[in-house]
Write a protein that holds these residues in place. Structure first.
Motif, mmCIF file in Angstrom:
data_model
loop_
_atom_site.group_PDB
_atom_site.id
_atom_site.type_symbol
_atom_site.label_atom_id
_atom_site.label_comp_id
_atom_site.label_asym_id
_atom_site.label_seq_id
_atom_site.Cartn_x
_atom_site.Cartn_y
_atom_site.Cartn_z
ATOM 1 N N GLU A 1 0.839 -0.979 0.143
ATOM 2 C CA GLU A 1 -0.219 0.032 0.074
ATOM 3 C C GLU A 1 0.554 1.149 0.173
ATOM 4 N N GLN A 2 2.061 1.195 1.250
ATOM 5 C CA GLN A 2 2.503 2.746 0.654
ATOM 6 C C GLN A 2 3.766 2.454 -0.044
ATOM 7 N N ASP A 3 3.961 1.445 -0.794
ATOM 8 C CA ASP A 3 5.064 1.293 -1.942
ATOM 9 C C ASP A 3 4.845 2.393 -3.426
ATOM 10 N N THR A 4 4.293 3.352 -3.738
ATOM 11 C CA THR A 4 3.560 3.688 -4.642
ATOM 12 C C THR A 4 4.610 3.805 -5.989
ATOM 13 N N GLN A 5 5.483 3.861 -5.667
ATOM 14 C CA GLN A 5 6.989 3.543 -7.245
ATOM 15 C C GLN A 5 6.507 2.414 -7.570
ATOM 16 N N ALA A 6 6.105 1.239 -7.102
ATOM 17 C CA ALA A 6 6.094 0.314 -6.837
ATOM 18 C C ALA A 6 4.587 -0.281 -8.099
ATOM 19 N N GLN A 7 3.687 0.453 -7.360
ATOM 20 C CA GLN A 7 2.670 0.475 -7.870
ATOM 21 C C GLN A 7 2.598 1.184 -9.174
ATOM 22 N N ALA A 8 3.451 2.318 -9.316
ATOM 23 C CA ALA A 8 3.272 3.067 -10.527
ATOM 24 C C ALA A 8 4.110 2.025 -12.084
ATOM 25 N N GLN A 9 5.314 1.531 -10.883
ATOM 26 C CA GLN A 9 5.865 0.947 -12.650
ATOM 27 C C GLN A 9 4.576 -0.460 -13.079
ATOM 28 N N VAL A 10 3.694 -0.888 -12.776
ATOM 29 C CA VAL A 10 3.073 -1.975 -12.979
ATOM 30 C C VAL A 10 1.154 -1.352 -13.481
ATOM 31 N N LEU A 11 1.357 -0.100 -12.966
ATOM 32 C CA LEU A 11 -0.322 -0.060 -13.135
ATOM 33 C C LEU A 11 -0.502 -0.118 -14.361
ATOM 34 N N PHE A 12 -0.024 0.197 -15.974
ATOM 35 C CA PHE A 12 -0.197 0.081 -16.814
ATOM 36 C C PHE A 12 -0.195 -1.012 -17.214
ATOM 37 N N ARG A 13 0.624 -1.970 -17.437
ATOM 38 C CA ARG A 13 1.158 -3.698 -17.933
ATOM 39 C C ARG A 13 -0.473 -3.834 -17.115
ATOM 40 N N ILE A 14 -0.517 -3.536 -16.174
ATOM 41 C CA ILE A 14 -1.577 -4.531 -15.345
ATOM 42 C C ILE A 14 -2.888 -4.277 -16.319
ATOM 43 N N LEU A 15 -3.168 -2.531 -16.562
ATOM 44 C CA LEU A 15 -4.255 -2.217 -16.729
ATOM 45 C C LEU A 15 -4.656 -3.178 -18.401
ATOM 46 N N ARG A 16 -3.875 -3.546 -19.072
ATOM 47 C CA ARG A 16 -3.359 -4.258 -20.060
ATOM 48 C C ARG A 16 -3.628 -5.386 -20.307
ATOM 49 N N ASP A 17 -3.261 -6.378 -19.415
ATOM 50 C CA ASP A 17 -3.318 -7.399 -19.264
ATOM 51 C C ASP A 17 -4.729 -7.605 -19.432
ATOM 52 N N THR A 18 -5.155 -7.088 -18.063
ATOM 53 C CA THR A 18 -6.787 -7.306 -17.997
ATOM 54 C C THR A 18 -7.406 -7.623 -19.417
ATOM 55 N N ASP A 19 -6.974 -6.290 -20.243
ATOM 56 C CA ASP A 19 -7.970 -6.948 -21.617
ATOM 57 C C ASP A 19 -8.340 -8.544 -22.267
#
Ligand code: AMP
Ligand code: MG
Length: 349
Positions: free
Chosen positions: A295-313
């Motif tokens: 939850e506190q690791d916003t750097q890690a979240q930013a790095q994976v957000l777009f990849r996760i959104l793409r993979d959900t498709d």
């Protein structure tokens, strides 16, 4: 058109150098190259070519009223096409090369196709070694938006760029995964010496204020929906962006209230962007958990957000839920990207 795919990875510097030289030739002669940066992959062309922007807009399927960022090898290279200021150099000293874009007044020689008709230009000096080498070898400033089809999440690796842009560009340079994972911070210097934050990114509002001792105001569109008729300062902000095919809905509440909410959902094609700490409490639910980091690791979240959104498709979910990020530090960039991907659908718990 035929697209060439070339590796430019640190483990093979000779291959990387020849790929960059080939790409630089393409840029110089008016072609399109997808290249890695520390933020996301860019789709570049010679910024001083009148036709460059038209080619980029056509490849992306992007509206021509959305201006491009001009990338330079050294902050002082902006002098070639923009009116620099002392504040620009203070920003450059503190944050360039790096994930910061500064809006300056454009000089007359810069084609107004690049700025979508505006008299200002967005300038950035990327720190990624492949981006830096490409701009240097080209010998020209490179105009580049993110290398995705308009509306889809920005690519954070070369394969994502390939999925969207194969056959639409002359070359893709594969430089591995992007470190930041969200696009650059965009600031506009104001008459009174303050900065207007047009897009939050890895250079945070707090870092700008601390390092420069200036006031940073957050443009209203960063946090919320534009009101009818409101003037758009950064034209990219008015489009629905980063949107996955499934409905994407943000949950505004505590961890307990999110867990309770998810347990009540009956639809069985649900996914949830899950903080690592929430995994155990949610593991028994018929919800696909997509881990985005602590939850506190916003750097890690930013790095994976777009990849996760793409993979959900690829997985055909009906609904994807996610916690609404806090707006401090890098959280502001996550918040901004996520409310736009969700087209502002937020459930208050
Ligand atoms: P992208 O490179 O795809 O992230 O898109 C470039 C972003 O920079 C868009 O959001 C544009 O609206 C913004 N931008 C580019 N030039 C300007 C400018 N002159 N003034 C304000 N925003 C700009
Ligand atoms: Mg973009």
């Amino acid at each position: 058109m035929e697209t060439r795919y070339q590796y430019a990875l640190p483990d093979d510097p000779l291959q990387a150098q020849s790929a960059v030289e080939e790409a630089a030739d393409i840029i110089r002669t008016g072609g399109l190259v997808i290249f890695p940066t520390e933020t996301v992959y860019g789709l570049g062309a010679n910024a001083l070519f009148e036709d460059a922007a038209a080619k980029i807009y056509a490849a992306k399927g992007r509206p021509a009223d959305n201006p491009l960022i001009v990338h330079v090898a050294h902050p002082k290279d902006a002098e070639g096409f923009a009116h620099t200021t002392p504040l620009y150099y203070r920003l450059a000293e503190a944050f360039m090369p790096g994930p910061l874009t500064v809006i300056l007044a454009a000089k007359d020689n810069l084609p107004r196709t690049v700025t979508a008709g505006l008299d200002t230009v967005a300038v950035r000096c990327p720190s990624h070694p492949v981006a830096a080498a490409l701009i240097e070898a080209s010998g020209v400033p490179i105009a580049a938006p993110s290398a995705n089809l308009s509306g889809s999440p920005s690519p954070t690796n070369a394969l994502h760029a390939k999925d969207d842009m194969w056959g639409r560009v002359d070359m893709i340079l594969d430089g591995g995964e992007c470190l930041c994972g969200v696009e650059s911070t965009i600031v506009k210097p104001e008459e009174d010496g303050s900065l207007l934050l047009l897009r939050p990114g890895s250079v945070t509002k707090e870092a700008l204020e601390t390092r420069l001792g200036v006031t940073v105001r957050v443009a209203p569109a960063v946090l919320g929906q534009l009101k009818e008729g409101e003037k758009v300062l950064s034209p990219g902000m008015k489009y629905r962006h980063y949107a996955p095919k499934a409905q994407f809905i943000l949950l505004d509440g505590t961890a307990e209230s999110r867990i309770k909410f998810l347990a009540e959902q009956k639809n069985n094609k649900i996914a949830y962007l899950c903080y690592d700490e929430e995994g155990e409490a949610l593991s028994a639910l018929p919800v696909k958990l997509l881990f985005i980091g602590k939850e506190q690791d916003t750097q890690a979240q930013a790095q994976v957000l777009f990849r996760i959104l793409r993979d959900t498709d690829k997985e055909g979910f009906d609904v994807i839920y996610a916690p609404l990020p806090k707006t401090e530090g890098l959280g502001l960039a996550l918040y901004n990207r996520m409310i736009r991907a969700a087209a502002h659908q937020i459930i208050s718990l």
